[in-house]
Design an enzyme around this catalytic site. Sequence first.
Site, PDB file in Angstrom:
ATOM      1  N   ARG A 181     -17.828 106.714   4.873  1.00 45.56           N
ATOM      2  CA  ARG A 181     -17.333 106.456   6.224  1.00 45.56           C
ATOM      3  C   ARG A 181     -16.801 105.027   6.242  1.00 45.56           C
ATOM      4  NH1 ARG A 181     -20.660 105.699  11.916  1.00 45.56           N
ATOM      5  NH2 ARG A 181     -18.781 105.459  13.213  1.00 45.56           N
ATOM      6  N   HIS A 182     -15.676 104.819   6.895  1.00 44.12           N
ATOM      7  CA  HIS A 182     -15.042 103.498   6.924  1.00 44.12           C
ATOM      8  C   HIS A 182     -16.005 102.417   7.416  1.00 44.12           C
ATOM      9  CE1 HIS A 182     -14.844 103.407  11.320  1.00 44.12           C
ATOM     10  NE2 HIS A 182     -14.519 104.697  11.252  1.00 44.12           N
ATOM     11  N   GLY A 183     -15.700 101.170   7.076  1.00 44.14           N
ATOM     12  CA  GLY A 183     -16.492 100.049   7.563  1.00 44.14           C
ATOM     13  C   GLY A 183     -16.281  99.830   9.064  1.00 44.14           C
ATOM     14  N   GLU A 184     -17.016  98.923   9.611  1.00 45.53           N
ATOM     15  CA  GLU A 184     -16.943  98.644  11.057  1.00 45.53           C
ATOM     16  C   GLU A 184     -15.515  98.267  11.471  1.00 45.53           C
ATOM     17  OE1 GLU A 184     -19.720  96.018  13.888  1.00 45.53           O
ATOM     18  OE2 GLU A 184     -18.192  94.830  12.827  1.00 45.53           O
ATOM     19  N   TRP A 186     -12.917  98.148  17.210  1.00 44.46           N
ATOM     20  CA  TRP A 186     -13.394  98.849  18.402  1.00 44.46           C
ATOM     21  C   TRP A 186     -14.846  99.292  18.268  1.00 44.46           C
ATOM     22  CZ3 TRP A 186      -9.291 102.340  21.259  1.00 44.46           C
ATOM     23  CH2 TRP A 186      -8.318 101.497  21.815  1.00 44.46           C
ATOM     24  N   ARG A 246      -8.226 102.114   9.133  1.00 44.48           N
ATOM     25  CA  ARG A 246      -9.595 101.681   8.825  1.00 44.48           C
ATOM     26  C   ARG A 246     -10.171 102.446   7.627  1.00 44.48           C
ATOM     27  NH1 ARG A 246      -9.526 104.379  13.763  1.00 44.48           N
ATOM     28  NH2 ARG A 246     -11.084 106.020  14.154  1.00 44.48           N
ATOM     29  N   GLU A 302     -10.502 110.940  12.388  1.00 43.73           N
ATOM     30  CA  GLU A 302     -11.629 111.060  13.314  1.00 43.73           C
ATOM     31  C   GLU A 302     -11.299 112.094  14.380  1.00 43.73           C
ATOM     32  OE1 GLU A 302     -14.535 111.339  14.186  1.00 43.73           O
ATOM     33  OE2 GLU A 302     -15.250 109.261  14.166  1.00 43.73           O
ATOM     34  N   MET A 343     -10.460 113.586  17.839  1.00 41.11           N
ATOM     35  CA  MET A 343      -9.699 112.988  18.935  1.00 41.11           C
ATOM     36  C   MET A 343     -10.543 113.051  20.215  1.00 41.11           C
ATOM     37  SD  MET A 343      -7.404 112.995  21.594  1.00 41.11           S
ATOM     38  CE  MET A 343      -6.669 114.584  21.939  1.00 41.11           C
ATOM     39  N   TYR A 344     -10.819 111.860  20.777  1.00 36.63           N
ATOM     40  CA  TYR A 344     -11.736 111.771  21.917  1.00 36.63           C
ATOM     41  C   TYR A 344     -11.051 111.926  23.271  1.00 36.63           C
ATOM     42  CZ  TYR A 344     -16.145 110.739  19.600  1.00 36.63           C
ATOM     43  OH  TYR A 344     -17.312 110.842  18.879  1.00 36.63           O
ATOM     44  N   LYS A 369     -18.204 102.558  25.848  1.00 37.97           N
ATOM     45  CA  LYS A 369     -19.195 103.636  25.805  1.00 37.97           C
ATOM     46  C   LYS A 369     -20.281 103.470  26.864  1.00 37.97           C
ATOM     47  CE  LYS A 369     -18.433 104.520  20.886  1.00 37.97           C
ATOM     48  NZ  LYS A 369     -18.999 104.457  19.516  1.00 37.97           N
ATOM     49  N   HIS A 425     -14.089 109.448   8.346  1.00 41.75           N
ATOM     50  CA  HIS A 425     -14.727 109.041   9.601  1.00 41.75           C
ATOM     51  C   HIS A 425     -16.010 109.822   9.863  1.00 41.75           C
ATOM     52  CE1 HIS A 425     -10.884 107.013  10.556  1.00 41.75           C
ATOM     53  NE2 HIS A 425     -10.395 108.021   9.853  1.00 41.75           N
ATOM     54  N   ASN A 482     -17.034 111.904  12.188  1.00 42.32           N
ATOM     55  CA  ASN A 482     -16.989 113.322  12.526  1.00 42.32           C
ATOM     56  C   ASN A 482     -16.269 114.177  11.495  1.00 42.32           C
ATOM     57  OD1 ASN A 482     -18.352 113.788  15.209  1.00 42.32           O
ATOM     58  ND2 ASN A 482     -17.025 112.066  15.742  1.00 42.32           N
TER      59      ASN A 482
END
Length: 345
Positions: free
Chosen positions: A99-102, A105, A149, A203, A205-206, A214, A273, A275
């Site tokens: 999973r990508h680093g921080e 966002w 990312r 990732e 899509m939110y 959040k 990512h 998810n």
Amino acid sequence: MAATAFNGCISTIKSHGHKSNFALDQECRNSSLRLTSKGFKINLEVSGKERYCFRKRGFSVIQASSSSQTTVLDQVSTPLNNKVDTPKKSSEAALILIRHGESLWNEKNLFTGCVDVPLTKKGVEEAVEAGKRISNIPVDMIYTSALIRAQMTAMLAMTQHRRKKVPIVLHNESEQAKSWSQIFSEETKKQCIPVVTAWQLNERMYGELQGLNKQETADKYGKEQVHEWRRSFDIPPPNGESLEMCAERAVAYFKEHIEPQLQAGKNVMIAAHGNSLRSIIMYLDKLTSQEVISLELSTGIPMLYIVKEEKYIRRGSPAAPSEASVYAYTKNLARYRQKLDEMVH
């Protein structure tokens, strides 16, 4: 004796209807007879172009060179039952998931989804640390999402690999892109690792949550509602994707494009990512929809699988490059590390 054996062999072929295939009407220039403990073997050259080997109780066919000089066949490797022993493909491969680093966002506690946000300084450090953890594991191909990312994480991780191959992003979006990004040195190609980017690994899509804080969103809609949007399997956020929808595209891409590479013995790294990787792990580990929603993936922590006999064996996260036992999960990984050590010394 040779004549008798030869005539008997011709009769056998004719009885099987092979006369036209072997062009036996042509003049047979040379033949030789060799007696063996299992019967006899005749080497025959027809018109200086094709050579055949006949044996008692069976026969084998060999295509020869155009030279008419040679009259004796090389050793025949084809058995009498017509089964050919072919070398087996590699039955083992390594699969690395990261999973990508921080991201910037992540740091601001914002819903990111498919918004293309780069890494923070901490994220860069996490990617470098991930690279150290996998520095002794072979990587032949890299797949990333289309988001920066994930691509940054893959590239930074590979700067730490002891093999020192250069990751090269493939551009297949048009014929011009393919042409302009060609490499014309075969030696240079050997020192490169192809990187394939795919939006299917993005990732989830939110929707209308993207860019929102959040905590503020939880205060507005309630913690339970936001938790349902974030962690349920089949309930999407407003105008967004559910985990189930994300899994459909990510797993389909994995099966079609990545799995064949693994089955062919290629060692693969995927940088993606939370998810999209959660979806792939659901497939690899055969998790239920309830089990996958509780699966947490930390940023910048690689996870290793061994692919063997079409099975995926999870090996967890390599602890540190200095621990040899981490890379002795299999003999192949142990040998690879030994080769790397020999290259250094």
